[in-house]
Enzyme design. Structure first.
Site, mmCIF file in Angstrom:
data_model
loop_
_atom_site.group_PDB
_atom_site.id
_atom_site.type_symbol
_atom_site.label_atom_id
_atom_site.label_comp_id
_atom_site.label_asym_id
_atom_site.label_seq_id
_atom_site.Cartn_x
_atom_site.Cartn_y
_atom_site.Cartn_z
ATOM 1 N N SER A 32 8.650 32.828 32.772
ATOM 2 C CA SER A 32 9.971 32.589 32.192
ATOM 3 C C SER A 32 10.795 33.868 32.126
ATOM 4 C CB SER A 32 9.842 31.979 30.796
ATOM 5 O OG SER A 32 9.159 32.864 29.937
ATOM 6 N N CYS A 33 10.158 35.009 32.314
ATOM 7 C CA CYS A 33 10.866 36.277 32.340
ATOM 8 C C CYS A 33 11.731 36.355 33.594
ATOM 9 C CB CYS A 33 9.882 37.445 32.323
ATOM 10 S SG CYS A 33 8.945 37.581 30.793
ATOM 11 N N VAL A 34 12.686 37.279 33.571
ATOM 12 C CA VAL A 34 13.574 37.496 34.712
ATOM 13 C C VAL A 34 13.487 38.954 35.112
ATOM 14 C CG1 VAL A 34 16.015 37.585 35.422
ATOM 15 C CG2 VAL A 34 15.136 35.579 34.228
ATOM 16 N N GLY A 94 12.742 33.204 35.562
ATOM 17 C CA GLY A 94 13.351 32.213 34.686
ATOM 18 C C GLY A 94 12.744 30.829 34.807
#
Length: 172
Positions: A32-34, A94
């Site tokens: 979910s990190c970018v 994301g």
């Protein structure tokens, strides 16, 4: 490029790295990190970050959050001779890796896009959201990216601890 000279610098959540070394690759793994990969094609310098959350509610400048993470990356590049008007960005990550949790990945992607738009840094490529984990490699001097999409994370239920019967007891 001679592949034997290529070195990889791995970044994790809350980190960033910049380089003008043509033999250096910046790598990370994104759920979910970018990751914002930003580079100056004339100066041949670039960098990448890995941030966890869209925005700080307290207003603090914490590099775990999109705006602070991208600002720190851009400022690092400018200090090393990049020109803001030449910067180009690529955004990745994301993903929604768990259907049971809020879609933090989408919020991360939107926060990064908003920040770059407000700073007049064009996003020339992106691969955002979806449900897959991404393994990213970024060549900072050219802006080249290699992205490997991995199957969604499957979390197996925890096993009950196994008790092995024994007659021996040792106390310390």
């Amino acid at each position: 490029m001679n592949q034997t000279l290529e070195r990889t610098h791995h970044i994790i959540q809350g980190e960033h790295a910049i380089s003008d070394d043509p033999n250096l690759v910046i790598a990370t793994l994104l759920g979910s990190c970018v990751s914002a990969c930003i580079f100056d094609p004339v100066r041949k310098i670039g960098g990448a970050n890995h941030f966890l959350l869209p925005e700080s509610r307290s207003g603090t400048s914490d590099i775990r959050y999109a705006a602070a993470a991208i600002e720190v990356l851009v400022n690092s590049l400018l200090r090393q001779g990049a020109k803001k008007q030449r910067l180009q960005a690529k955004l990745f990550g994301g993903g929604r890796i768990s259907a049971n949790l809020p879609h933090i990945g989408r919020a991360n992607a939107e926060a990064a896009q908003k920040f770059l738009y407000n700073e007049d840094i064009p996003v020339v490529a992106h691969d955002l959201c979806g449900t897959r984990v991404r393994r990213l490699k970024f060549w900072p001097t050219t802006g080249r990216v290699r992205l490997l999409l991995l199957d969604p994370l499957v979390v197996a239920p925890a096993e009950a601890p196994r008790i092995i019967p024994t007659d021996d007891i040792e106390l310390f």
